[in-house]
Design a protein around this motif. Structure first.
Motif, PDB file in Angstrom:
ATOM      1  N   TYR A   5      -4.680  -2.837  -2.625  1.00  0.00           N
ATOM      2  CA  TYR A   5      -4.001  -1.606  -3.020  1.00  0.00           C
ATOM      3  C   TYR A   5      -2.893  -1.235  -2.035  1.00  0.00           C
ATOM      4  N   ARG A   6      -2.263  -2.239  -1.432  1.00  0.00           N
ATOM      5  CA  ARG A   6      -1.197  -1.973  -0.462  1.00  0.00           C
ATOM      6  C   ARG A   6       0.052  -1.424  -1.145  1.00  0.00           C
ATOM      7  N   SER A   7       0.284  -1.835  -2.386  1.00  0.00           N
ATOM      8  CA  SER A   7       1.493  -1.421  -3.097  1.00  0.00           C
ATOM      9  C   SER A   7       1.205  -1.253  -4.578  1.00  0.00           C
ATOM     10  N   LEU A   8       1.696  -0.141  -5.131  1.00  0.00           N
ATOM     11  CA  LEU A   8       1.608   0.122  -6.568  1.00  0.00           C
ATOM     12  C   LEU A   8       3.031   0.402  -7.041  1.00  0.00           C
ATOM     13  N   LEU A   9       3.611  -0.559  -7.745  1.00  0.00           N
ATOM     14  CA  LEU A   9       5.012  -0.482  -8.166  1.00  0.00           C
ATOM     15  C   LEU A   9       5.118   0.105  -9.570  1.00  0.00           C
ATOM     16  N   GLY A 202      12.860   4.985   7.386  1.00  0.00           N
ATOM     17  CA  GLY A 202      12.071   6.155   7.032  1.00  0.00           C
ATOM     18  C   GLY A 202      10.812   5.768   6.280  1.00  0.00           C
ATOM     19  N   LEU A 203      10.934   4.782   5.363  1.00  0.00           N
ATOM     20  CA  LEU A 203       9.769   4.266   4.640  1.00  0.00           C
ATOM     21  C   LEU A 203       8.751   3.693   5.613  1.00  0.00           C
ATOM     22  N   GLY A 217      -2.568   2.068   0.882  1.00  0.00           N
ATOM     23  CA  GLY A 217      -1.305   1.536   0.400  1.00  0.00           C
ATOM     24  C   GLY A 217      -0.414   2.653  -0.073  1.00  0.00           C
ATOM     25  N   LYS A 218       0.661   2.272  -0.765  1.00  0.00           N
ATOM     26  CA  LYS A 218       1.671   3.264  -1.140  1.00  0.00           C
ATOM     27  C   LYS A 218       2.199   3.002  -2.545  1.00  0.00           C
ATOM     28  N   CYS A 229       5.587  -2.249   2.923  1.00  0.00           N
ATOM     29  CA  CYS A 229       4.244  -1.723   2.623  1.00  0.00           C
ATOM     30  C   CYS A 229       3.158  -2.741   2.938  1.00  0.00           C
ATOM     31  N   HIS A 230       3.388  -3.980   2.572  1.00  0.00           N
ATOM     32  CA  HIS A 230       2.381  -5.011   2.814  1.00  0.00           C
ATOM     33  C   HIS A 230       2.199  -5.280   4.304  1.00  0.00           C
ATOM     34  N   GLU A 231       3.291  -5.198   5.036  1.00  0.00           N
ATOM     35  CA  GLU A 231       3.207  -5.415   6.491  1.00  0.00           C
ATOM     36  C   GLU A 231       2.434  -4.295   7.174  1.00  0.00           C
ATOM     37  N   LEU A 232       2.739  -3.051   6.792  1.00  0.00           N
ATOM     38  CA  LEU A 232       2.163  -1.907   7.497  1.00  0.00           C
ATOM     39  C   LEU A 232       0.790  -1.496   6.981  1.00  0.00           C
TER      40      LEU A 232
END
Length: 285
Positions: A5-9, A202-203, A217-218, A229-232
């Motif tokens: 769930y690192r990223s939801l596009l 900023g992201l 995630g974001k 997002c995946h890195e952080l």
């Protein structure tokens, strides 16, 4: 399908080009949108385009969700009737205010699944109002279908009568409370979008804040935001240790013919196991 769930596009459901481009997306979740990005005049067309896109499910590498319209819109029955089909992994329900409201929607989903002989879909409620923030724990705890909740900052600020800034001062309490409640309910939590596509620094800083608050995630609105997002939101040491413990105990439990088990005082089932395994698989890459 990896349960990360690192990223939801979010992908506008009425844009055929974007739906096609999403096939190559590296986002953990691609969420075809029927709500904010689709004008009322395009809702019917968006449902049809999403329905057709799901027929090509094998071409997408990400988990596929659809965001319906809000409960108050009255459009959810039509949304669900059109888009619930084979190939769909889950539904994002925006602007959920309380567990009772969500329960009625889940009953509609269950009915369609039964008629169409489909496996149960995941449901991710989005918290976007003062009432929703107050009720986050009960919403997150209301169904085993819920693997995560989403924080929607813009509608929350509108509900509170507060102007948006990048620092979102008016949302600080809510942003901190939502992951606390979600984790207490045993589910993950996805942070709100970062609107300025040009401000990648900023992201990055916003992801760091979210990670430190307990987000997994974001939500994102452009593919260029995925890498950051995946890195952080990569799993940390304690998360990997938890994942190893869950996999070990759950696998031993299944060998004995049992299903759900308990890890550190919390009930663990197949969904938690798949989440843990996905984290360990990520570590190997």
């Amino acid at each position: 399908m990896a349960r990360l769930y690192r990223s939801l596009l979010f992908v506008p459901g009425n844009n055929p080009r974007f739906l096609e481009k999403a096939k190559t997306s590296q986002s953990d979740i691609v969420c075809f949108d029927l709500e904010d990005s689709v004008p009322d005049s395009e809702k019917k067309n968006a449902r049809k385009l999403i329905r057709d896109a799901l027929k090509s499910r094998d071409s997408y590498s990400s988990s596929i969700y659809v965001r319906t319209n809000s409960p108050i819109s009255g459009k959810i029955p039509d949304d669900l009737s059109e888009i619930i089909q084979k190939g769909l992994d889950g539904i994002v329900i925006p602007k959920v205010n309380n567990a009772k409201e969500l329960g009625k929607i889940i009953k509609l989903i269950q009915s369609l699944e039964k008629k169409r002989k489909l496996k149960p879909l995941f449901v991710i409620p989005s918290i976007e109002s003062a009432e929703g923030v107050v009720n986050t724990y009960h919403i997150a705890k209301s169904s085993k279908r819920i693997p995560a909740v989403v924080f929607g900052v813009f509608d929350l600020l509108n509900d509170m009568g507060i102007e948006y800034t990048k620092q979102s001062e008016g949302a600080k309490y809510s942003r901190a409370k939502i992951p606390l409640d979600a984790r207490a309910a045993g589910v993950l939590v996805i942070d709100a979008i970062w609107q300025d596509l040009k401000d990648l620094e900023g992201l990055k800083q916003d992801c760091i804040i979210g990670k430190n608050l307990g987000y997994s995630g974001k939500s994102i609105i452009h593919p260029d935001q995925i890498i950051i997002c995946h890195e952080l939101f990569a799993p940390n040491k304690s998360e990997l240790e938890w994942a190893r413990k869950v996999c070990s105990i759950y696998e031993e439990s299944t060998k004995k013919g049992k299903g759900a088990t308990v890890v550190d005082g919390k009930m663990i089932d197949e969904v938690h196991y798949k989440q843990a395994k996905a984290l360990l698989d990520l570590e190997k890459k």
